[in-house]
Design an enzyme around this catalytic site. Structure first.
Site, PDB file in Angstrom:
ATOM      1  N   GLY A   1      -0.185  -9.356  -2.923  1.00 32.70           N
ATOM      2  CA  GLY A   1      -1.662  -9.344  -2.925  1.00 32.70           C
ATOM      3  C   GLY A   1      -2.226  -8.852  -1.606  1.00 32.70           C
TER       4      GLY A   1
ATOM      5  N   ARG B   1      -2.538  -0.528  -7.300  1.00 27.95           N
ATOM      6  CA  ARG B   1      -1.143  -0.157  -7.049  1.00 27.95           C
ATOM      7  C   ARG B   1      -0.298  -0.422  -8.289  1.00 27.95           C
ATOM      8  NH1 ARG B   1      -1.004  -1.371  -1.293  1.00 27.95           N
ATOM      9  NH2 ARG B   1      -3.197  -1.545  -0.675  1.00 27.95           N
TER      10      ARG B   1
ATOM     11  N   ASP C   1      -1.106   3.009   2.299  1.00 28.86           N
ATOM     12  CA  ASP C   1      -0.446   2.039   3.178  1.00 28.86           C
ATOM     13  C   ASP C   1       0.456   2.711   4.209  1.00 28.86           C
ATOM     14  OD1 ASP C   1      -1.797   0.057   1.952  1.00 28.86           O
ATOM     15  OD2 ASP C   1      -0.051  -1.138   1.416  1.00 28.86           O
TER      16      ASP C   1
ATOM     17  N   ASP D   1      -1.068 -13.236   9.361  1.00 34.64           N
ATOM     18  CA  ASP D   1      -2.282 -13.727  10.016  1.00 34.64           C
ATOM     19  C   ASP D   1      -3.539 -12.996   9.524  1.00 34.64           C
ATOM     20  OD1 ASP D   1      -1.865 -11.246  11.069  1.00 34.64           O
ATOM     21  OD2 ASP D   1      -1.582 -11.913  13.144  1.00 34.64           O
TER      22      ASP D   1
ATOM     23  N   ARG E   1      -4.232  -8.887   3.903  1.00 38.92           N
ATOM     24  CA  ARG E   1      -5.104  -8.608   5.057  1.00 38.92           C
ATOM     25  C   ARG E   1      -6.096  -7.501   4.726  1.00 38.92           C
ATOM     26  NH1 ARG E   1      -1.261  -5.448   9.366  1.00 38.92           N
ATOM     27  NH2 ARG E   1       0.115  -4.430   7.880  1.00 38.92           N
TER      28      ARG E   1
ATOM     29  N   ARG F   1     -11.016   1.649   4.950  1.00 39.06           N
ATOM     30  CA  ARG F   1     -10.379   2.663   4.112  1.00 39.06           C
ATOM     31  C   ARG F   1     -11.283   3.016   2.929  1.00 39.06           C
ATOM     32  NH1 ARG F   1      -4.158   0.643   3.414  1.00 39.06           N
ATOM     33  NH2 ARG F   1      -5.052  -0.968   2.066  1.00 39.06           N
TER      34      ARG F   1
ATOM     35  N   ASP G   1       4.460  -2.003  -4.361  1.00 36.26           N
ATOM     36  CA  ASP G   1       3.104  -2.430  -4.005  1.00 36.26           C
ATOM     37  C   ASP G   1       2.440  -1.425  -3.071  1.00 36.26           C
ATOM     38  OD1 ASP G   1       5.246  -3.619  -2.328  1.00 36.26           O
ATOM     39  OD2 ASP G   1       3.587  -4.266  -1.073  1.00 36.26           O
ATOM     40  N   ASN G   2       3.191  -0.425  -2.636  1.00 36.13           N
ATOM     41  CA  ASN G   2       2.623   0.629  -1.794  1.00 36.13           C
ATOM     42  C   ASN G   2       2.519   1.946  -2.557  1.00 36.13           C
ATOM     43  OD1 ASN G   2       2.370  -1.126   0.345  1.00 36.13           O
ATOM     44  ND2 ASN G   2       4.284  -0.518   1.313  1.00 36.13           N
TER      45      ASN G   2
HETATM   46  P1  AMP Z   1       3.069  -3.957   3.624  1.00 38.18           P
HETATM   47  O1  AMP Z   1       4.531  -3.988   3.896  1.00 38.18           O
HETATM   48  O2  AMP Z   1       2.222  -3.677   4.820  1.00 38.18           O
HETATM   49  O3  AMP Z   1       2.726  -3.081   2.470  1.00 38.18           O
HETATM   50  O4  AMP Z   1       2.650  -5.457   3.207  1.00 38.18           O
HETATM   51  C1  AMP Z   1       3.285  -6.160   2.193  1.00 38.18           C
HETATM   52  C2  AMP Z   1       2.509  -7.403   1.887  1.00 38.18           C
HETATM   53  O5  AMP Z   1       2.378  -8.217   3.046  1.00 38.18           O
HETATM   54  C3  AMP Z   1       1.102  -7.188   1.388  1.00 38.18           C
HETATM   55  O6  AMP Z   1       0.800  -8.204   0.477  1.00 38.18           O
HETATM   56  C4  AMP Z   1       0.278  -7.321   2.640  1.00 38.18           C
HETATM   57  O7  AMP Z   1      -1.049  -7.683   2.379  1.00 38.18           O
HETATM   58  C5  AMP Z   1       1.016  -8.434   3.344  1.00 38.18           C
HETATM   59  N1  AMP Z   1       0.831  -8.398   4.801  1.00 38.18           N
HETATM   60  C6  AMP Z   1       1.355  -7.519   5.686  1.00 38.18           C
HETATM   61  N2  AMP Z   1       0.977  -7.815   6.935  1.00 38.18           N
HETATM   62  C7  AMP Z   1       0.184  -8.905   6.864  1.00 38.18           C
HETATM   63  C8  AMP Z   1      -0.524  -9.710   7.805  1.00 38.18           C
HETATM   64  N3  AMP Z   1      -0.485  -9.460   9.109  1.00 38.18           N
HETATM   65  N4  AMP Z   1      -1.237 -10.757   7.334  1.00 38.18           N
HETATM   66  C9  AMP Z   1      -1.282 -11.048   6.023  1.00 38.18           C
HETATM   67  N5  AMP Z   1      -0.636 -10.344   5.093  1.00 38.18           N
HETATM   68  C10 AMP Z   1       0.084  -9.291   5.492  1.00 38.18           C
HETATM   69 MG    MG Z   2       1.226  -2.596   1.443  1.00 39.86          MG
END
Ligand code: AMP
Ligand code: MG
Length: 496
Positions: free
Chosen positions: A99, A191, A274, A133, A102, A184, A264-265
């Site tokens: 989900g 996705r 992403d 965070d 952030r 963005r 998810d990307n």
């Molecule tokens: P990503 O690898 O950046 O595509 O992120 C994968 C998942 O982790 C997604 O659900 C993002 O929203 C979550 N995510 C990544 N970084 C953070 C963060 N700093 N705080 C909260 N969720 C994060």
């Molecule tokens: Mg992502």
């Protein structure tokens, strides 16, 4: 009864025509919540080209209230902020619910480019933040901002970025960094993982609502097709396969490595989405892995086409309850296998200045890629120099890139023989296909180092270059040169 009415909270009115289409899907898809304000926000960069295209007032956005709004610290009048829920496969493994951890969607607005969603990245905690965070650091936000615009400048489908704002607020990663927010812009941020989420939970009503929404908004042709026995969901899978194939073909031709091709990307619209540990290749190393966290090399440059198909297969499985028959889903996925090679060949032919298709072109492409790999030739510089050669410059600058001059000469000989008689026209077309300025890792790195010292001029310069990457920009010649030795040691991981 208490007659007191709460004072209306302050908001920035940009006069936007909001639609809130995604929100209309219903509560199962989202949690409504506001961005968490960031302390003392400041502007890093505003993409005025994009604000003009969207019909949004750049001057207002540059005002103190505008900066606060772009950082999520002051609401935009009419926004209905939400975080959406999705799941996904990460590094080949089912990860369950993820989900918007952030990201916060403000809604979609009517623009001269059609409806566009506005979404913050790095705007605070959501119910999907898990261990995170909710924040993004300045370094990765600048990378996402610049790369979305670089991809757009190259004509590659992508989400866009209107602004980066920063804040002195500390954010803990490997070391303490500072927070930033990217705003963005895309027609949709849906996705593959959104579909996987409802399918895995056997929430087939929601799954159908989501698919119908995507079809009605973005793929209305799926309702008209007679293919797949008139099954619109199979048609959707086919259209997404085609768009994904075309996008990845462009990645491969451009030497773009995404780095984290988890489901998810993957955008349901076939947009690059992403930006994390991405990289444009310097030397042509086909199995290059740009993500330092990717120890198995799952997302190596030359594996991207197969991974995209694997991801589409996951989407196909998720859609199966709607498609009904497995044969239909498999038939829909087949389109990837025809569209990807066709699109890649077309892109590579264009890089070679070949307007039409002839026997032997595939070999010409394969042969040059082998030579580039054997000598680890700088990928962007090779293509740019080749373009100049076609346009009438001497062959030496191209030959100089190879250790194996004899092999290079043999290839150049066949390529020149294959070029159309009007070489200079081919050269001009090549110069508009093979960019002079590429968002290489080390250029990002230098701009980030300066930005950390509150000097955003390099971010602006890079934005200008990547938005017009085929132009000469004679004052910026050095940024079109070879990467410095230290560039090979830059380590970009998932930490962002
Ligand atoms: P990503 O690898 O950046 O595509 O992120 C994968 C998942 O982790 C997604 O659900 C993002 O929203 C979550 N995510 C990544 N970084 C953070 C963060 N700093 N705080 C909260 N969720 C994060
Ligand atoms: Mg992502």
């Amino acid at each position: 009864m208490d007659q007191a009415v709460a004072a209306p909270s302050r908001a920035l009115d940009l006069g936007l025509a909001w639609k809130h289409s995604f929100s209309g899907l219903g509560p199962a898809f989202r949690t409504d919540l506001s961005p968490t304000p960031l302390a003392a926000p400041y502007m890093v960069s505003l993409n005025t080209k994009l604000s003009t295209q969207l019909g949004v007032d750049a001057q207002l956005l540059s005002s103190p209230d505008g900066v606060a709004a772009l950082a999520g610290s002051l609401p935009l009048a009419g926004q209905r902020p939400l975080a959406s829920v999705y799941s996904g496969h990460q590094f080949g493994v089912w990860a369950g619910q993820l989900g918007d951890g952030r990201a916060i969607l403000l809604g979609d607005i009517e623009t001269p480019q059609g409806p566009q969603e506005l979404q913050f990245k790095g705007s605070g905690l959501t119910p999907y933040s898990r261990m995170g965070d909710g924040r993004a650091v300045l370094r990765s936000s600048i990378r996402e901002y610049l790369c979305s615009e670089a991809m757009h400048g190259l004509g590659i489908p992508t989400t866009r970025a209107l602004s980066v704002t920063g804040s002195p607020q500390p954010v803990r990663r490997e070391e303490i960094e500072t927070a930033a927010v990217v705003l963005r812009v895309a027609p949709s941020f849906i996705r593959f993982g959104h579909f996987e989420h409802f399918s895995a939970r056997e929430q087939y009503g929601e799954l159908r609502r989501l698919a119908d929404y995507v079809i009605d908004q973005f793929y209305p042709e799926c309702r008209l097709t007679e293919r797949f026995a008139g099954n619109p969901y199979a048609a959707l899978l086919e259209r997404v396969s085609e768009r994904t194939a075309a996008m990845v073909a462009q990645w491969q031709a451009a030497g773009f490595c995404h780095g984290v091709m988890n489901t998810d990307n993957m955008s349901i619209l076939g947009l690059t989405i992403d930006y994390g540990p991405f990289q444009f290749l310097d030397a042509f190393v086909p199995n290059h892995v740009c993500n330092h966290s990717d120890e198995q090399g799952r997302y190596a440059f030359n594996r991207q086409p197969n991974v995209a198909y694997w991801n589409l297969f996951c989407l196909g499985q998720a859609l199966l309850p709607l498609v009904g028959e497995q044969e239909l889903a498999l038939a829909a996925l087949e389109s990837y296998k025809t569209v990807f090679p066709r699109e890649l060949q077309a892109r590579m032919r264009a890089k070679l200045g070949l307007a039409d298709q002839q026997d032997g072109d595939r070999e010409l492409v394969e042969d040059i890629l082998k030579l580039l790999a054997a000598d680890r030739v700088d990928y962007p510089i090779f293509w740019r120099r080749l373009s100049h050669l076609a346009a009438g410059s001497p062959a030496e600058p191209v030959r100089d890139l190879f250790m194996d001059r004899a092999a290079a000469d043999t290839w150049l000989h066949s390529w020149l023989a294959r070029l159309p008689a009007d070489r200079s026209a081919a050269g001009i077309a090549m110069l508009a296909t093979n960019p002079k300025y590429v968002l290489r890792n080390h250029l990002c790195e230098l701009a980030i180092r300066q930005a950390k010292l509150q000097d955003h001029s390099e971010v602006e310069t890079l934005l200008r270059l990547v938005q017009a990457p085929y132009d000469e920009h004679p004052d910026q010649e050095a940024k079109a040169g070879f990467p410095p030795d230290w560039a090979a040691h830059i380590e970009i991981s998932c930490s962002s």
